[in-house]
Write an enzyme that holds these catalytic residues in place. Sequence first.
Site, PDB file in Angstrom:
ATOM      1  N   ARG A  19       0.678   0.104   2.256  1.00 55.19           N
ATOM      2  CA  ARG A  19       1.782   0.750   1.544  1.00 55.19           C
ATOM      3  C   ARG A  19       3.163   0.470   2.123  1.00 55.19           C
ATOM      4  O   ARG A  19       4.167   0.896   1.578  1.00 55.19           O
ATOM      5  CB  ARG A  19       1.553   2.271   1.542  1.00 55.19           C
ATOM      6  CG  ARG A  19       0.725   2.772   0.398  1.00 55.19           C
ATOM      7  CD  ARG A  19       1.498   2.603  -0.908  1.00 55.19           C
ATOM      8  NE  ARG A  19       0.665   2.861  -2.042  1.00 55.19           N
ATOM      9  CZ  ARG A  19       0.595   4.038  -2.661  1.00 55.19           C
ATOM     10  NH1 ARG A  19       1.298   5.062  -2.240  1.00 55.19           N
ATOM     11  NH2 ARG A  19      -0.186   4.172  -3.710  1.00 55.19           N
ATOM     12  N   HIS A  44      -6.626  -5.691  18.034  1.00 57.61           N
ATOM     13  CA  HIS A  44      -6.842  -7.135  17.867  1.00 57.61           C
ATOM     14  C   HIS A  44      -5.724  -7.684  16.979  1.00 57.61           C
ATOM     15  O   HIS A  44      -5.896  -7.821  15.769  1.00 57.61           O
ATOM     16  CB  HIS A  44      -8.217  -7.361  17.223  1.00 57.61           C
ATOM     17  CG  HIS A  44      -8.668  -8.786  17.230  1.00 57.61           C
ATOM     18  ND1 HIS A  44      -9.971  -9.147  17.405  1.00 57.61           N
ATOM     19  CD2 HIS A  44      -7.995  -9.946  17.074  1.00 57.61           C
ATOM     20  CE1 HIS A  44     -10.089 -10.463  17.361  1.00 57.61           C
ATOM     21  NE2 HIS A  44      -8.892 -10.966  17.154  1.00 57.61           N
ATOM     22  N   ARG A  46      -3.470 -10.232  15.056  1.00 56.81           N
ATOM     23  CA  ARG A  46      -3.641 -11.607  14.575  1.00 56.81           C
ATOM     24  C   ARG A  46      -2.278 -12.155  14.172  1.00 56.81           C
ATOM     25  O   ARG A  46      -1.361 -11.375  13.885  1.00 56.81           O
ATOM     26  CB  ARG A  46      -4.641 -11.637  13.413  1.00 56.81           C
ATOM     27  CG  ARG A  46      -6.076 -11.436  13.892  1.00 56.81           C
ATOM     28  CD  ARG A  46      -7.096 -11.831  12.824  1.00 56.81           C
ATOM     29  NE  ARG A  46      -8.422 -11.986  13.400  1.00 56.81           N
ATOM     30  CZ  ARG A  46      -9.292 -10.987  13.583  1.00 56.81           C
ATOM     31  NH1 ARG A  46      -8.966  -9.756  13.248  1.00 56.81           N
ATOM     32  NH2 ARG A  46     -10.478 -11.216  14.098  1.00 56.81           N
ATOM     33  N   HIS A  51      -3.027  -6.576  10.241  1.00 58.48           N
ATOM     34  CA  HIS A  51      -3.398  -5.194  10.647  1.00 58.48           C
ATOM     35  C   HIS A  51      -2.533  -4.791  11.840  1.00 58.48           C
ATOM     36  O   HIS A  51      -1.393  -4.387  11.637  1.00 58.48           O
ATOM     37  CB  HIS A  51      -4.903  -4.988  10.838  1.00 58.48           C
ATOM     38  CG  HIS A  51      -5.689  -6.198  11.222  1.00 58.48           C
ATOM     39  ND1 HIS A  51      -5.420  -6.903  12.348  1.00 58.48           N
ATOM     40  CD2 HIS A  51      -6.738  -6.822  10.624  1.00 58.48           C
ATOM     41  CE1 HIS A  51      -6.278  -7.914  12.429  1.00 58.48           C
ATOM     42  NE2 HIS A  51      -7.087  -7.902  11.395  1.00 58.48           N
ATOM     43  N   GLU A  71      -7.634  -7.640  22.238  1.00 53.58           N
ATOM     44  CA  GLU A  71      -8.487  -8.788  21.929  1.00 53.58           C
ATOM     45  C   GLU A  71      -7.682  -9.826  21.177  1.00 53.58           C
ATOM     46  O   GLU A  71      -6.770  -9.458  20.428  1.00 53.58           O
ATOM     47  CB  GLU A  71      -9.599  -8.392  20.955  1.00 53.58           C
ATOM     48  CG  GLU A  71     -10.498  -7.312  21.371  1.00 53.58           C
ATOM     49  CD  GLU A  71     -11.452  -6.960  20.218  1.00 53.58           C
ATOM     50  OE1 GLU A  71     -12.442  -6.305  20.526  1.00 53.58           O
ATOM     51  OE2 GLU A  71     -11.200  -7.322  19.039  1.00 53.58           O
ATOM     52  N   THR A 101     -12.581 -11.842  10.169  1.00 60.77           N
ATOM     53  CA  THR A 101     -12.874 -11.073  11.374  1.00 60.77           C
ATOM     54  C   THR A 101     -13.499 -12.051  12.367  1.00 60.77           C
ATOM     55  O   THR A 101     -13.805 -13.192  11.996  1.00 60.77           O
ATOM     56  CB  THR A 101     -13.817  -9.888  11.058  1.00 60.77           C
ATOM     57  OG1 THR A 101     -14.082  -9.173  12.266  1.00 60.77           O
ATOM     58  CG2 THR A 101     -15.125 -10.350  10.447  1.00 60.77           C
ATOM     59  N   HIS A 191     -19.038  -5.515  17.521  1.00 58.03           N
ATOM     60  CA  HIS A 191     -19.057  -6.079  16.155  1.00 58.03           C
ATOM     61  C   HIS A 191     -20.215  -5.491  15.364  1.00 58.03           C
ATOM     62  O   HIS A 191     -21.374  -5.669  15.714  1.00 58.03           O
ATOM     63  CB  HIS A 191     -19.129  -7.607  16.114  1.00 58.03           C
ATOM     64  CG  HIS A 191     -18.218  -8.148  15.049  1.00 58.03           C
ATOM     65  ND1 HIS A 191     -18.503  -8.044  13.710  1.00 58.03           N
ATOM     66  CD2 HIS A 191     -16.994  -8.713  15.113  1.00 58.03           C
ATOM     67  CE1 HIS A 191     -17.511  -8.547  13.004  1.00 58.03           C
ATOM     68  NE2 HIS A 191     -16.576  -8.953  13.832  1.00 58.03           N
ATOM     69  N   ASP A 192     -19.862  -4.762  14.337  1.00 60.15           N
ATOM     70  CA  ASP A 192     -20.838  -4.163  13.412  1.00 60.15           C
ATOM     71  C   ASP A 192     -21.757  -3.133  14.068  1.00 60.15           C
ATOM     72  O   ASP A 192     -22.832  -2.837  13.526  1.00 60.15           O
ATOM     73  CB  ASP A 192     -21.662  -5.244  12.710  1.00 60.15           C
ATOM     74  CG  ASP A 192     -20.802  -6.082  11.789  1.00 60.15           C
ATOM     75  OD1 ASP A 192     -20.058  -5.495  10.989  1.00 60.15           O
ATOM     76  OD2 ASP A 192     -20.850  -7.318  11.877  1.00 60.15           O
ATOM     77  N   GLY A 214     -14.928  -0.465  15.487  1.00 63.19           N
ATOM     78  CA  GLY A 214     -13.831  -0.191  14.565  1.00 63.19           C
ATOM     79  C   GLY A 214     -14.281   0.096  13.152  1.00 63.19           C
ATOM     80  O   GLY A 214     -14.230   1.234  12.677  1.00 63.19           O
TER      81      GLY A 214
HETATM   82  N1  PXP Z   1     -15.094  -7.160  19.119  1.00 67.52           N
HETATM   83  C1  PXP Z   1     -14.336  -8.138  18.582  1.00 67.52           C
HETATM   84  C2  PXP Z   1     -14.030  -9.338  19.391  1.00 67.52           C
HETATM   85  C3  PXP Z   1     -13.821  -8.003  17.280  1.00 67.52           C
HETATM   86  O1  PXP Z   1     -13.063  -8.967  16.756  1.00 67.52           O
HETATM   87  C4  PXP Z   1     -14.115  -6.839  16.552  1.00 67.52           C
HETATM   88  C5  PXP Z   1     -13.549  -6.682  15.179  1.00 67.52           C
HETATM   89  O2  PXP Z   1     -12.160  -6.727  15.223  1.00 67.52           O
HETATM   90  C6  PXP Z   1     -14.909  -5.847  17.162  1.00 67.52           C
HETATM   91  C7  PXP Z   1     -15.391  -6.042  18.436  1.00 67.52           C
HETATM   92  C8  PXP Z   1     -15.248  -4.580  16.464  1.00 67.52           C
HETATM   93  O3  PXP Z   1     -16.050  -4.855  15.360  1.00 67.52           O
HETATM   94  P1  PXP Z   1     -16.255  -3.769  14.233  1.00 67.52           P
HETATM   95  O4  PXP Z   1     -14.905  -3.563  13.582  1.00 67.52           O
HETATM   96  O5  PXP Z   1     -17.257  -4.381  13.324  1.00 67.52           O
HETATM   97  O6  PXP Z   1     -16.724  -2.519  14.903  1.00 67.52           O
END
Ligand code: PXP
Length: 238
Positions: A19, A44, A46, A51, A71, A101, A191-192, A214
């Site tokens: 927004r 993180h 970019r 974001h 990161e 991602t 991640h996930d 996240g």
């Molecule tokens: N670790 C790294 C290096 C990532 O790039 C991310 C996603 O930005 C995460 C962890 C967290 O992943 P998720 O958002 O799926 O929890």
Amino acid sequence: MRTRLSVNVNKIATLRNARGGNIPNLIQVVKDCERFGAEGITVHPRPDGRHIRYQDVIDLKDVVTTEFNIEGYPSDSFLDLVMQVKPDQVTLVPDAPDALTSNNGWDTVTHLDYLAGIIKMLKKEGIRTSLFVNPEVKIIEGARMTGTDRIELYTENYAKLYPQNKQQAIMPYMIAARVAETQGLGVNAGHDLSLENLRYFSQNIPELFEVSIGHALISDALYLGLEKTIQSYLALLR
Ligand code: PXP
């Protein structure tokens, strides 16, 4: 050892950016995550700032009171940023600028000298380093040669396979974590990871220092609220 929960707040910035204003207020959300029990904050940035923006990272420097983990791909501008902010930890990720991602870990064998140079520079500034890697023994051994303090195991494949066969899903991660520990490397993961798959992961990886979460966590907060969500994730790590 208890695994620490670092909350990745990228999705909060994504929502705000949709927004153009300041709702939700990222700074306030970070303070609240910590108040609700988060033991670290991960961002993180970019290059396209879609974001977390570089200015957010600078603004958060004096706000985060737990562990600040930044990161990203070690471009010159990223390295300038982290040298300025000096977070507790920098996690290097080999993602292309346009990656949706993070979608792969480092090839620590091919890029050994490149990574070793960056890690040396960061460690000289007192910043702990971590390398985002797939759970492969030769990659972990390569990581040790770079001089990094830690690795972050890329858990997407674990999360994908977990619903069908959790024993098979966890196996490469158990082996990788054990190898890392014997090589003197600290082990993070991310991640996930989710409310569904986190407990089994942490129960089977006793070496695990930290998870950064996240996407699933912020999505869960839509239903449970942020406080209850963070508490639920923490409960799975105890
Ligand atoms: N670790 C790294 C290096 C990532 O790039 C991310 C996603 O930005 C995460 C962890 C967290 O992943 P998720 O958002 O799926 O929890």
